[in-house]
Enzyme design. Structure first.
Site, PDB file in Angstrom:
ATOM      1  N   GLY A   1     -22.581 -87.755  43.111  1.00 53.61           N
ATOM      2  CA  GLY A   1     -23.317 -88.454  41.969  1.00 53.61           C
ATOM      3  C   GLY A   1     -23.357 -89.844  42.632  1.00 53.61           C
ATOM      4  O   GLY A   1     -23.318 -90.141  43.371  1.00 53.61           O
ATOM      5  N   HIS A   2     -24.605 -90.622  41.403  1.00 52.08           N
ATOM      6  CA  HIS A   2     -25.099 -92.055  42.076  1.00 52.08           C
ATOM      7  C   HIS A   2     -23.870 -92.707  42.177  1.00 52.08           C
ATOM      8  O   HIS A   2     -22.514 -92.511  41.261  1.00 52.08           O
ATOM      9  CB  HIS A   2     -26.089 -92.593  40.914  1.00 52.08           C
ATOM     10  CG  HIS A   2     -24.719 -92.668  39.433  1.00 52.08           C
ATOM     11  ND1 HIS A   2     -25.292 -92.145  38.988  1.00 52.08           N
ATOM     12  CD2 HIS A   2     -24.809 -93.528  38.977  1.00 52.08           C
ATOM     13  CE1 HIS A   2     -24.673 -91.995  37.926  1.00 52.08           C
ATOM     14  NE2 HIS A   2     -24.505 -93.105  38.215  1.00 52.08           N
ATOM     15  N   ASN A   3     -23.961 -93.782  42.933  1.00 53.61           N
ATOM     16  CA  ASN A   3     -22.386 -95.207  43.443  1.00 53.61           C
ATOM     17  C   ASN A   3     -21.595 -94.518  44.125  1.00 53.61           C
ATOM     18  O   ASN A   3     -20.499 -95.467  44.564  1.00 53.61           O
ATOM     19  CB  ASN A   3     -22.807 -95.566  42.436  1.00 53.61           C
ATOM     20  CG  ASN A   3     -23.683 -96.870  41.545  1.00 53.61           C
ATOM     21  OD1 ASN A   3     -24.887 -96.165  41.887  1.00 53.61           O
ATOM     22  ND2 ASN A   3     -23.856 -96.743  40.168  1.00 53.61           N
TER      23      ASN A   3
END
Length: 363
Positions: free
Chosen positions: A258-260
């Site tokens: 996922g993002h980050n």
């Protein structure tokens, strides 16, 4: 291409014994090996198949009696499976793609291609993209605007690299991998049910219908050297800062990051690992298949998770985790043993109740 036993052993740092001038052009399992193939009998149990094949030479374990096995030559390695890494690289015939830039490829005039770059049929290279020397972009791949890929990269068929992604040297992506897709980030005008549940662990309060507004992904993905990404895996770009994958990390098929997220160096993420946003993973972490990781948690260095483990809180370095919710593996195995004993325990309790009841009645 054919190699002598002596040449192979020298390349692998192994010992060559017997008729070292025998040439082999491929490898095979012992029972299937022909005279021009190197049999992979790296354990005593594998060597049992040599009598069924026609191999003249084999890769064997330390201390093996190659002559007693009926061989004319042998390669002996103290760690045969590690030697197989170099051997498989020598014997890999590749994908059979042509060199140069295929006429059907679309390469933007502003893209920079290093020496020896290969661009396959129907591939698209966006404006400002930079491909390092020796990088191979397979058929139907997409490399977005301002992407940087280092030297000796290898993109298999249908790989997609989103805009502004930065990748180091010797990157490998298997068919269908996507690097730089947008993160799954949405927000409601008022506090959502999910936000309330996070605080209350169950009570949503007053339930209202709500719309979800999209939060755009302004960051990108930054990947170190010697990283591999498996088929149909996806790595989301960051919301503001980049999603980061450390050097030497290997990602299996059907993995979602996922993002980050920030993944450390030399990690192994096996098939169907799913990682929610803003997870931080240390170095040398191994996650077995179907491990799930909740958002915003930290996983320390050298952590190992068993298959289908679900991490819902921070994990200190060096822990071995298993189960849902995850606890240390030794404790989880004791819980599992207890569950298996429940049926017998219920029967024992029922028998005791019956005995006590009969005793009471007799009085």
């Amino acid at each position: 291409m054919a190699y002598t036993i002596e040449q192979i052993a020298a390349a692998l740092g192994a010992d060559a014994l017997g008729a070292v001038d025998i040439e082999v052009d491929s490898v095979a399992e012992p029972a299937d090996a022909g005279p021009a193939q190197l049999a992979l009998a790296m354990k005593p149990e594998y060597a049992e198949g040599l009598s069924q094949g026609n191999a003249r030479a084999a890769m064997l374990w330390q201390g093996a009696d190659w002559q007693a096995l009926g061989l004319e030559a042998a390669i002996i390695s103290p760690r045969p499976r590690f030697a197989l890494s170099g051997l498989s690289a020598m014997m890999d015939p590749g994908q059979g793609w042509s060199d140069g830039v295929h006429p059907s490829a679309v390469v933007d005039d502003t893209a920079e291609l290093g020496e020896g770059v290969v661009i396959g049929p129907l591939a698209v290279i966006g404006k400002g993209a930079k491909l390092g020397a020796g990088t191979v972009v397979g058929p139907q791949c997409f490399v977005g605007s301002d992407v940087t890929i280092g030297a000796q990269g290898f993109l298999r068929e249908g790989v997609r690299i989103g805009a502004r992604v930065c990748i180091g040297d010797r990157f490998i992506a298997q068919p269908g991998a996507v690097v730089g897709s947008d993160g799954f980030s949405y927000v409601t005008p008022e506090e959502s049910g999910a936000e309330k549940v996070r605080q209350t662990l169950g009570d949503q309060g007053e339930i209202k219908a709500q719309k979800h507004a999209r939060i755009h992904s302004l960051g990108a993905v930054s990947i170190g050297d010697d990283v591999e990404v498996g088929a149909n895996s996806t790595i989301d770009r960051g919301t503001v800062r980049d999603t980061v994958i450390g050097s030497g990390t290997k990602i299996d098929n059907l993995v979602h990051i996922g993002h980050n997220c920030v993944i450390g160096t030399d990690c192994l993420l096996c098939g169907q690992v799913g990682m929610a946003g803003s997870v931080k993973v240390g170095n040398n972490v191994i996650m077995a298949g179907q491990t799930g990781v909740a958002d915003n948690i930290f996983v320390g260095d050298n952590v190992i998770t068993g298959g289908a483990t679900k991490l819902m809180s921070n994990v200190p370095k060096g822990r071995v985790m298993l189960g849902y919710p995850a606890i240390q593996m030794d404790a989880q195995m004791e819980v599992y043993k207890g569950l298996r004993r429940l049926k017998r325990l219920f029967k024992d309790v029922a028998d005791l109740k019956k005995t006590v009841s009969n005793h009471s009645q007799s009085e």
